[in-house]
Design a protein around this motif. Structure first.
Motif, PDB file in Angstrom:
ATOM      1  N   GLU A  23      -9.667 -14.118   5.572  1.00 26.05           N
ATOM      2  CA  GLU A  23      -9.788 -12.658   5.542  1.00 26.05           C
ATOM      3  C   GLU A  23      -8.533 -11.934   6.022  1.00 26.05           C
ATOM      4  N   LYS A  24      -7.378 -12.589   5.847  1.00 27.66           N
ATOM      5  CA  LYS A  24      -6.097 -11.972   6.189  1.00 27.66           C
ATOM      6  C   LYS A  24      -5.116 -12.237   5.064  1.00 27.66           C
ATOM      7  N   ILE A  25      -4.059 -11.442   5.026  1.00 29.78           N
ATOM      8  CA  ILE A  25      -2.990 -11.624   4.058  1.00 29.78           C
ATOM      9  C   ILE A  25      -1.862 -12.366   4.744  1.00 29.78           C
ATOM     10  N   TYR A  26      -1.550 -13.550   4.235  1.00 26.76           N
ATOM     11  CA  TYR A  26      -0.475 -14.398   4.763  1.00 26.76           C
ATOM     12  C   TYR A  26       0.759 -14.221   3.888  1.00 26.76           C
ATOM     13  N   ILE A  27       1.821 -13.692   4.453  1.00 23.55           N
ATOM     14  CA  ILE A  27       3.079 -13.563   3.720  1.00 23.55           C
ATOM     15  C   ILE A  27       3.892 -14.814   4.017  1.00 23.55           C
ATOM     16  N   GLU A  28       3.936 -15.716   3.050  1.00 27.17           N
ATOM     17  CA  GLU A  28       4.585 -17.015   3.210  1.00 27.17           C
ATOM     18  C   GLU A  28       6.092 -16.947   2.962  1.00 27.17           C
ATOM     19  N   GLU A  29       6.486 -16.093   2.035  1.00 31.52           N
ATOM     20  CA  GLU A  29       7.898 -15.940   1.666  1.00 31.52           C
ATOM     21  C   GLU A  29       8.100 -14.486   1.286  1.00 31.52           C
ATOM     22  N   ASP A  30       9.193 -13.893   1.747  1.00 32.62           N
ATOM     23  CA  ASP A  30       9.464 -12.492   1.420  1.00 32.62           C
ATOM     24  C   ASP A  30      10.961 -12.236   1.480  1.00 32.62           C
ATOM     25  N   TRP A  31      11.560 -12.064   0.315  1.00 37.24           N
ATOM     26  CA  TRP A  31      12.990 -11.768   0.225  1.00 37.24           C
ATOM     27  C   TRP A  31      13.229 -10.355  -0.302  1.00 37.24           C
ATOM     28  N   THR A  32      12.243  -9.462  -0.121  1.00 38.87           N
ATOM     29  CA  THR A  32      12.427  -8.074  -0.535  1.00 38.87           C
ATOM     30  C   THR A  32      13.163  -7.317   0.564  1.00 38.87           C
ATOM     31  N   GLU A  33      13.806  -6.247   0.174  1.00 38.22           N
ATOM     32  CA  GLU A  33      14.553  -5.454   1.142  1.00 38.22           C
ATOM     33  C   GLU A  33      13.626  -4.652   2.053  1.00 38.22           C
ATOM     34  N   GLU A  34      12.583  -4.078   1.484  1.00 39.23           N
ATOM     35  CA  GLU A  34      11.655  -3.242   2.258  1.00 39.23           C
ATOM     36  C   GLU A  34      10.696  -4.068   3.104  1.00 39.23           C
ATOM     37  N   GLY A  35      10.309  -5.227   2.589  1.00 36.33           N
ATOM     38  CA  GLY A  35       9.347  -6.075   3.281  1.00 36.33           C
ATOM     39  C   GLY A  35       7.936  -5.817   2.791  1.00 36.33           C
ATOM     40  N   ILE A  36       7.286  -6.872   2.342  1.00 37.06           N
ATOM     41  CA  ILE A  36       5.914  -6.757   1.837  1.00 37.06           C
ATOM     42  C   ILE A  36       4.970  -6.263   2.930  1.00 37.06           C
ATOM     43  N   ALA A  37       5.170  -6.701   4.164  1.00 41.07           N
ATOM     44  CA  ALA A  37       4.320  -6.230   5.264  1.00 41.07           C
ATOM     45  C   ALA A  37       4.398  -4.710   5.396  1.00 41.07           C
ATOM     46  N   ASN A  38       5.591  -4.164   5.303  1.00 40.49           N
ATOM     47  CA  ASN A  38       5.755  -2.708   5.377  1.00 40.49           C
ATOM     48  C   ASN A  38       5.064  -2.012   4.211  1.00 40.49           C
ATOM     49  N   GLU A  39       5.146  -2.604   3.033  1.00 43.14           N
ATOM     50  CA  GLU A  39       4.462  -2.032   1.862  1.00 43.14           C
ATOM     51  C   GLU A  39       2.943  -2.019   2.078  1.00 43.14           C
ATOM     52  N   LEU A  40       2.415  -3.103   2.631  1.00 44.29           N
ATOM     53  CA  LEU A  40       0.978  -3.170   2.899  1.00 44.29           C
ATOM     54  C   LEU A  40       0.559  -2.155   3.963  1.00 44.29           C
ATOM     55  N   LEU A  41       1.388  -1.972   4.979  1.00 41.93           N
ATOM     56  CA  LEU A  41       1.091  -0.970   6.011  1.00 41.93           C
ATOM     57  C   LEU A  41       1.058   0.432   5.399  1.00 41.93           C
ATOM     58  N   LEU A  42       1.997   0.724   4.499  1.00 37.16           N
ATOM     59  CA  LEU A  42       2.019   2.024   3.828  1.00 37.16           C
ATOM     60  C   LEU A  42       0.772   2.250   2.975  1.00 37.16           C
ATOM     61  N   LYS A  43       0.160   1.156   2.522  1.00 39.05           N
ATOM     62  CA  LYS A  43      -1.054   1.249   1.702  1.00 39.05           C
ATOM     63  C   LYS A  43      -2.312   1.327   2.574  1.00 39.05           C
ATOM     64  N   GLY A  44      -2.140   1.328   3.905  1.00 39.91           N
ATOM     65  CA  GLY A  44      -3.274   1.542   4.794  1.00 39.91           C
ATOM     66  C   GLY A  44      -3.816   0.324   5.516  1.00 39.91           C
ATOM     67  N   LEU A  45      -3.217  -0.837   5.320  1.00 36.88           N
ATOM     68  CA  LEU A  45      -3.685  -2.011   6.059  1.00 36.88           C
ATOM     69  C   LEU A  45      -3.186  -1.960   7.496  1.00 36.88           C
ATOM     70  N   SER A  46      -3.884  -2.647   8.372  1.00 40.37           N
ATOM     71  CA  SER A  46      -3.452  -2.713   9.773  1.00 40.37           C
ATOM     72  C   SER A  46      -2.626  -3.975   9.985  1.00 40.37           C
ATOM     73  N   LYS A  47      -1.871  -3.997  11.065  1.00 40.78           N
ATOM     74  CA  LYS A  47      -1.060  -5.174  11.397  1.00 40.78           C
ATOM     75  C   LYS A  47      -1.936  -6.388  11.690  1.00 40.78           C
ATOM     76  N   GLU A  48      -3.169  -6.159  12.119  1.00 39.06           N
ATOM     77  CA  GLU A  48      -4.092  -7.253  12.415  1.00 39.06           C
ATOM     78  C   GLU A  48      -4.574  -7.956  11.145  1.00 39.06           C
ATOM     79  N   GLU A  49      -4.364  -7.338   9.975  1.00 33.89           N
ATOM     80  CA  GLU A  49      -4.792  -7.933   8.712  1.00 33.89           C
ATOM     81  C   GLU A  49      -3.670  -8.733   8.039  1.00 33.89           C
ATOM     82  N   ILE A  50      -2.475  -8.725   8.629  1.00 35.02           N
ATOM     83  CA  ILE A  50      -1.295  -9.315   8.008  1.00 35.02           C
ATOM     84  C   ILE A  50      -0.716 -10.391   8.924  1.00 35.02           C
ATOM     85  N   VAL A  51      -0.447 -11.565   8.345  1.00 37.19           N
ATOM     86  CA  VAL A  51       0.182 -12.671   9.071  1.00 37.19           C
ATOM     87  C   VAL A  51       1.568 -12.891   8.472  1.00 37.19           C
TER      88      VAL A  51
END
Length: 113
Positions: free
Chosen positions: A68-96
Protein backbone atom coordinates in the motif's frame (compact mmCIF):
# COMPACT_ATOMS: atom_id res chain seq x y z
CA UNK A 1 -11.71 5.09 -6.40
CA UNK A 2 -9.71 2.87 -4.11
CA UNK A 3 -6.15 3.63 -3.05
CA UNK A 4 -4.51 1.11 -5.40
CA UNK A 5 -6.34 2.44 -8.45
CA UNK A 6 -5.52 6.00 -7.41
CA UNK A 7 -1.81 5.13 -7.15
CA UNK A 8 -1.86 3.40 -10.54
CA UNK A 9 -3.56 6.37 -12.19
CA UNK A 10 -1.13 8.89 -10.70
CA UNK A 11 1.96 6.90 -11.67
CA UNK A 12 0.74 6.32 -15.21
CA UNK A 13 -0.23 9.98 -15.61
CA UNK A 14 3.15 11.26 -14.43
CA UNK A 15 5.20 8.82 -16.50
CA UNK A 16 3.06 9.47 -19.58
CA UNK A 17 3.61 13.23 -19.23
CA UNK A 18 7.39 12.71 -19.07
CA UNK A 19 7.30 10.31 -22.03
CA UNK A 20 5.24 12.68 -24.19
CA UNK A 21 7.41 15.66 -23.29
CA UNK A 22 10.66 13.85 -24.13
CA UNK A 23 9.24 12.17 -27.25
CA UNK A 24 8.56 15.61 -28.72
CA UNK A 25 12.26 16.50 -28.64
CA UNK A 26 13.92 16.74 -32.04
CA UNK A 27 17.36 15.73 -30.72
CA UNK A 28 16.31 12.44 -29.06
CA UNK A 29 18.72 9.71 -30.21
CA UNK A 30 17.00 6.87 -28.31
CA UNK A 31 13.42 5.72 -28.16
CA UNK A 32 11.42 6.60 -25.05
CA UNK A 33 9.31 3.61 -23.88
CA UNK A 34 6.71 3.11 -21.18
CA UNK A 35 5.93 -0.24 -19.57
CA UNK A 36 2.93 -0.48 -17.25
CA UNK A 37 2.29 -3.85 -15.57
CA UNK A 38 -0.82 -3.49 -13.43
CA UNK A 39 -0.88 -7.22 -12.64
CA UNK A 40 2.40 -6.95 -10.71
CA UNK A 41 2.26 -3.16 -10.16
CA UNK A 42 5.57 -2.42 -11.85
CA UNK A 43 5.98 0.78 -13.88
CA UNK A 44 8.95 1.68 -16.05
CA UNK A 45 10.05 4.56 -18.24
CA UNK A 46 13.10 3.59 -20.23
CA UNK A 47 15.17 4.50 -23.27
CA UNK A 48 16.23 2.03 -25.93
CA UNK A 49 18.47 2.39 -28.92
CA UNK A 50 21.81 1.49 -30.44
CA UNK A 51 25.36 2.62 -29.88
CA UNK A 52 27.00 1.20 -32.97
CA UNK A 53 26.33 -2.53 -32.73
CA UNK A 54 25.61 -2.46 -29.00
CA UNK A 55 21.97 -2.44 -27.85
CA UNK A 56 21.33 0.20 -25.17
CA UNK A 57 18.53 -0.02 -22.56
CA UNK A 58 18.51 2.58 -19.81
CA UNK A 59 15.85 2.54 -17.09
CA UNK A 60 15.07 6.16 -16.32
CA UNK A 61 12.26 5.51 -13.80
CA UNK A 62 11.12 2.32 -12.05
CA UNK A 63 8.20 2.44 -9.62
CA UNK A 64 6.46 -0.36 -7.73
CA UNK A 65 3.34 -0.43 -5.64
CA UNK A 66 3.93 -2.66 -2.63
CA UNK A 67 2.37 -2.89 0.83
CA UNK A 68 0.00 0.00 0.00
CA UNK A 69 2.92 2.35 -0.70
CA UNK A 70 4.66 3.66 -3.79
CA UNK A 71 8.27 2.45 -3.99
CA UNK A 72 10.49 4.58 -6.22
CA UNK A 73 13.22 2.12 -7.19
CA UNK A 74 14.97 4.26 -9.82
CA UNK A 75 14.55 7.94 -10.63
CA UNK A 76 16.75 9.93 -13.00
CA UNK A 77 14.29 12.80 -13.55
CA UNK A 78 15.31 16.34 -12.75
CA UNK A 79 12.21 17.19 -10.71
CA UNK A 80 11.96 13.86 -8.91
CA UNK A 81 9.01 11.49 -9.05
CA UNK A 82 8.49 11.85 -5.28
CA UNK A 83 8.03 15.60 -5.72
CA UNK A 84 5.57 15.00 -8.56
CA UNK A 85 3.56 12.64 -6.35
CA UNK A 86 3.55 15.18 -3.50
CA UNK A 87 2.23 17.84 -5.90
CA UNK A 88 -0.59 15.42 -6.80
CA UNK A 89 -1.61 15.24 -3.13
CA UNK A 90 0.12 12.16 -1.77
CA UNK A 91 1.78 12.29 1.63
CA UNK A 92 5.42 11.47 2.34
CA UNK A 93 4.22 8.48 4.38
CA UNK A 94 2.84 6.92 1.16
CA UNK A 95 6.17 7.13 -0.71
CA UNK A 96 9.31 5.02 -0.20
CA UNK A 97 12.59 6.23 -1.71
CA UNK A 98 13.64 2.66 -2.47
CA UNK A 99 16.73 3.76 -4.40
CA UNK A 100 18.19 4.38 -0.92
CA UNK A 101 19.12 1.46 1.29
CA UNK A 102 16.79 0.88 4.30
CA UNK A 103 19.28 2.41 6.76
CA UNK A 104 19.56 5.65 4.75
CA UNK A 105 15.78 5.88 4.36
CA UNK A 106 15.53 6.52 8.12
CA UNK A 107 17.11 9.93 7.54
CA UNK A 108 14.60 11.02 4.89
CA UNK A 109 11.18 12.51 5.52
CA UNK A 110 9.59 9.68 3.51
CA UNK A 111 8.38 6.21 4.51
CA UNK A 112 11.05 3.65 5.35
CA UNK A 113 9.09 0.68 3.94
Amino acid sequence: MDKLEHYRDLIQQILTEYHEWVSGSSNLDRESCLVFDETHDQYFWLFMGWDGKKKIRNIHVHIRIKNEKIYIEEDWTEEGIANELLLKGLSKEEIVLAFHDPETRKFTEFAIA
